[in-house]
Design an enzyme around this catalytic site. Structure first.
Site, short mmCIF file in Angstrom:
data_model
loop_
_atom_site.label_atom_id
_atom_site.label_comp_id
_atom_site.label_asym_id
_atom_site.label_seq_id
_atom_site.Cartn_x
_atom_site.Cartn_y
_atom_site.Cartn_z
N LYS A 86 0.81 -1.05 0.12
CA LYS A 86 0.16 -0.08 0.17
C LYS A 86 0.93 1.35 -0.18
O LYS A 86 0.34 2.09 -0.79
CB LYS A 86 -1.05 0.04 1.15
CG LYS A 86 -2.09 -1.16 1.00
CD LYS A 86 -3.21 -1.20 2.34
CE LYS A 86 -2.65 -1.07 3.51
NZ LYS A 86 -2.20 -2.73 3.70
N CYS A 185 -11.60 0.17 16.86
CA CYS A 185 -10.35 -0.47 16.82
C CYS A 185 -9.48 -0.34 18.05
O CYS A 185 -8.62 -1.44 18.03
CB CYS A 185 -9.61 -0.12 15.48
SG CYS A 185 -9.03 1.68 15.57
N MET A 186 -9.46 0.55 18.89
CA MET A 186 -8.55 0.61 19.78
C MET A 186 -8.95 0.81 21.28
O MET A 186 -8.33 0.95 22.18
CB MET A 186 -7.36 1.91 19.48
CG MET A 186 -6.69 1.32 18.44
SD MET A 186 -5.72 -0.08 18.43
CE MET A 186 -4.99 0.08 19.65
N MET A 370 -6.58 -6.14 16.50
CA MET A 370 -8.05 -6.15 16.59
C MET A 370 -8.77 -7.48 17.07
O MET A 370 -9.66 -7.66 17.63
CB MET A 370 -8.70 -5.96 15.20
CG MET A 370 -8.37 -4.71 14.47
SD MET A 370 -8.88 -3.37 15.55
CE MET A 370 -7.29 -2.86 16.14
N GLY A 407 -4.29 0.50 14.33
CA GLY A 407 -4.81 0.44 13.25
C GLY A 407 -4.86 1.35 12.41
O GLY A 407 -4.63 1.37 11.28
N GLN A 408 -4.89 2.72 12.94
CA GLN A 408 -5.12 3.91 11.99
C GLN A 408 -3.77 4.72 12.37
O GLN A 408 -2.98 4.65 13.36
CB GLN A 408 -6.09 4.79 12.47
CG GLN A 408 -7.59 4.01 12.12
CD GLN A 408 -8.83 4.69 12.50
OE1 GLN A 408 -9.09 5.35 11.71
NE2 GLN A 408 -9.16 4.57 13.87
#
Length: 841
Positions: A86, A185-186, A370, A407-408
């Site tokens: 990516k 997610c967190m 996750m 995740g982000q």
């Protein structure tokens, strides 16, 4: 000067060295790479990858007002010049043909109409409409009560966009109905850190990989989710001596390729596994007794805590202190034999894992993401892995680390540190603490007592309860930025219908058309990534900055600019209200984004946002926010420092970053002679929690006989809004498919490529089957990624959540699968389209 050819050559060398566990140490490391190559005319500047929370440094090449190339930054300590697939295509994410470039408002007959058609409009008209709708709600709200406004923030916001969102809602509107998509997610990681250590975020860093003897992946498919970090694990495995890697998961995945062993466990049974490991550490006499005696306390909380399935679900912890003897008694129930029966993991495998954690001569690093967090007992799962490390005394030193991956790109730096969660203020402070509110009033320059209204002193609605309140009409105004809520919420059918009900007003700030913009009353075209000046905070507490490098297309504006300009418009209207408390709100809104241009003058090359407001707005917001961190041992460096370095891990004290927290010699806040100090808790001890195994809220039965697990794939990120616009990534993995075990496929008469219907008690979708592909589920489980807006798998998922953290469990619900006759596919596809259209009409 350094040419592009030389840059790429150096990058190739760096990648080779990184694979060997080294980074170049040459004079070139000091070269300022913010320069223009005279041969190509390409200007190079440092940046940060737009995707996951790893926080890879990238070099961005621009020419003619466009990004023309990107490459891994060979001097970035996180990735050492490497990119994942990516990251290689970052140059293309801003240039999809369907970028949104003009505000859209639903209209009929030239006027706003909730059932109208999205029509190109002006920013002034959009802001005026939004402010008018917000003002209606403010004027209907009794003084001191929380208004029915909701804002869905993001771990993809830049740090100052998160600051602005927090200030707008919490400082200006006194409304805690703001929550980030990091709640999905967190949030369980946050709760786990706070419950065990009293402070959020990991104590270790990525360098733990190079020091560890044993690396355990707990439901973290790092080969696909965090591939650059996985490459460091691979390197450690291949170049170290006696290094072991274990992959634990509910289905077999790519991370097993380098693992010594892979253990597949039944959904939710990780709770039993970790208690079973602790049972053996105690039984085998491997507890680090000196460490535990001096640095650990024990607590038992409430059990049978529910699953958040009821609207307005309330949870209240009932914690009490216990002693080590009570903890040992609790563990007696988690024998290897019983844990094996619950989890499906062989007894000898459980003993092997416990031996690795318990061996005083091996350093162990645990990674999770996750799998732990999207879990109806996610907070407990986080606590339990800390229990394992604390019992063995393997924490806060190189190679001994329980490490939560993010995740982000800025779920840490923005959502967690800035405080966009509904219960938080910046720097681990919380809205229900009067001392924290008082400090917030001082730093934000608010009227004394402004944050003491009854509607503010308790947390707002978190993400799931917020959209439930939208559905019920209690939050009629809902605005989101930098996320795609109406693709990513579980039990999606309810919430897509809810947002289109009468009396709802929905604003979508987006870069591309998506499953959320199609439902919006107002669509705001948004600048992204290098089209604005930005900052992210990654998983290892590293804060990283970049400069604006290109202009946004058309009339697109940054989320920061949208928030500040909306505040100004709403302030103007509110100050004219007939109601005194609304006028007072208007006065505060008008002041919270005012800064002295003399104190924050424009830099030599200001961003579009700073030029718009006439002062260095990013610096002003950051420096104000930094004051919070300086009183909570989360010290950030001065703003200008970050533009000159490739990130720093907080706390940054006396100009030096911190690699490991809570350990003497590494952490500046641990006093000489203390050894360890978990100073987030009053007694400076970490907490071992007595958290039991409890079953999930929904399990397979005769009617719905299969588990469903959702997640991501290597080529795509989250809802695919960016990556599906990159031709190479889209071709590599064009559509979401259902991975299924060959035995289940044979039983259902399903072959690879067949169309299947996946159905739960909440909804159904169509996709194609994948048998024997990349993901390899065990018998009884199917896996579907959620990046594909044409395969809305969240129509099927269950919106149960962890009662402590509020985080949704996307990893387990019960479904049935049926092969679809090819003749029936067109009619079923039309039915799905009709469902979608009915929600918009």
């Amino acid at each position: 000067m350094i040419s592009r050819r030389e840059l790429l050559k150096a990058t190739a060398v760096t990648a080779t060295l990184a694979a060997a566990g080294a980074a170049p140490r040459t004079a070139e490391a000091k070269i300022d790479l913010r320069q223009t190559d005279p041969k190509t005319g390409i200007h190079w500047d440092k940046g940060v990858c737009r995707f996951c929370g790893t926080g890879c440094g990238v070099m961005i090449g621009t020419k003619g007002g466009r990004i023309v190339a990107t490459t891994g930054d060979r001097f970035a300590p996180v990735n050492r010049g490497l990119n994942c697939i990516k990251g290689y295509f970052l140059a293309k994410i801003q240039y999809g043909a369907d970028r949104l470039t003009q505000p859209l408002i639903r209209k009929k007959g030239g006027k706003f109409d909730h059932h109208g058609v999205q029509t190109p409009s002006s920013w002034d008209e959009a802001y005026d409409l939004m402010a008018s709708k917000a003002l209606e709600i403010l004027e209907k709200t009794e003084p001191g009560k929380r208004p029915g406004l909701g804002f869905f923030s993001s771990g993809q916001h830049t740090i100052w966009e998160g600051i602005a969102a927090t200030k707008l809602f919490k400082a200006g509107l006194r409304c805690n109905n703001i929550d980030p998509n990091a709640r999905h997610c967190m949030a369980s990681a946050v709760a786990g850190f706070m419950r065990t250590f009293g402070k959020d975020e990991p104590m270790g860093c990525y360098e733990d990989i190079e020091h560890a003897d044993t690396i355990v992946l707990w439901g973290a498919n790092m080969a696909e989710m965090h591939p650059v970090l996985y490459s460091r694990i691979v390197n450690r495995k291949l170049t170290g001596k006696g290094i072991k890697v274990y992959n634990l998961s509910t289905f077999s995945n790519m991370s097993a390729d380098v693992a010594d062993k892979e253990f597949i466990f039944k959904p939710q049974s990780d709770l039993a596994l970790m208690n079973g490991i602790c049972h053996l550490i105690v039984a085998n006499g491997q507890v680090n007794e000196a460490f535990v005696k001096k640095h650990v306390s024990f607590k038992k909380g409430k059990w049978n805590i529910g699953y958040g399935l009821e609207d307005d679900f309330k949870f209240k912890e009932e914690a009490k202190g216990v002693d080590f003897a009570a903890y040992k008694e609790f563990l007696k129930d988690y024998t290897p034999e019983k844990v094996s029966k619950i989890s499906g993991v062989p007894v000898e495998a459980i003993r092997e894992l416990a031996a690795e954690y318990g061996d005083p001569n091996r350093k162990v690093t645990s990674f999770w993401t996750m799998g732990f967090n999207q879990h109806t007992r996610g907070s407990w799962a986080n606590n339990l892995i800390y229990n394992v490390h604390l019992l063995a005394g393997k924490i806060s030193e190189p190679g001994n680390s329980p490490f939560s991956n993010t995740g982000q790109p800025s779920a840490c730096g923005t959502a967690r540190e800035v405080g966009t969660f509904s219960h938080r203020l910046p720097a681990d402070m919380v809205v229900d603490n009067p001392d924290h509110r008082k400090l917030a009033e001082q730093i934000w320059r608010l009227p004394k007592g402004w944050l003491e209204t009854p509607g503010f002193v308790v947390p707002g609605r978190h993400a799931v309860e917020m959209v439930r309140a939208v559905d019920r009409g209690e939050i009629p105004f809902f605005w989101h930025q930098a996320n795609n809520p109406f693709q990513d919420y579980a039990n999606l059918n309810r919430y897509r219908k809810g947002i289109r009900k009468e009396g709802r007003f929905f604003v979508s700030s987006e870069i591309y058309p998506c499953r959320s913009t199609e439902l919006a009353d107002v669509v705001l075209p948004t600048a992204m990534w290098t089209e604005k000046e930005g900052a992210y905070g990654n998983s290892e507490r590293r804060t990283q900055f970049w400069h604006q490098q290109v202009k946004p297309p058309g009339e697109a504006r940054s989320d920061l600019r949208q928030l500040v300009e909306f505040a100004h418009v709403l302030a103007g209207k509110a100050k004219k209200s007939a109601k005194a408390h609304v006028r007072e709100t208007g006065e505060v809104l008008a002041a919270i984004f005012k800064f002295d241009p003399k104190e924050y003058p424009l830099p030599a090359k200001p961003s579009d946002d700073s030029k718009t407001f006439g002062f260095y707005v990013e610096k002003a917001l950051f420096e104000e926010y930094r004051k919070f961190t300086l009183v909570t041992k989360k010290d950030l460096a001065p703003f200008d420092t970050y533009h000159e370095v490739r990130g720093l891990k907080w706390p940054v004290v006396a100009g030096s970053e911190t690699h490991w927290r809570y350990k003497e010699g590494y952490d500046p806040f641990v006093k000489k002679g203390e050894g360890f100090s978990f100073y987030g808790n009053k007694d400076h001890r970490a907490v071992v929690w007595l958290n039991p195994y409890e079953p999930p809220p929904e399990i397979p039965d005769k009617e719905y006989p299969l588990w469903l697990c959702t997640g991501r794939v290597l080529e795509h990120w989250h809802s695919g809004t960016m990556t599906r616009r990159v031709p190479e990534l889209h071709r590599a993995y064009p559509h979401a498919v259902m991975a299924i075990h060959p035995q289940d496929a044979e039983k259902l008469g399903v072959k690879r490529g067949d169309v299947v219907r996946i159905e739960s008690r909440r909804g159904w979708i169509l996709t194609r089957a994948d048998v024997g592909g990349r993901q390899k589920p065990p018998v009884g489980l199917v896996y579907v990624p959620w990046f594909d807006e044409g395969v809305l798998i969240n129509r099927v998922t269950l919106d149960a959540y962890c009662p402590i953290s509020g985080q949704t469990d996307y990893k387990k619900c019960a479904v049935r699968v049926a092969k679809v006759n090819p003749k029936d596919v067109p009619a079923l596809e039309k039915k799905l389209r009709d469902i979608g259209q009915a929600e918009i009409a």
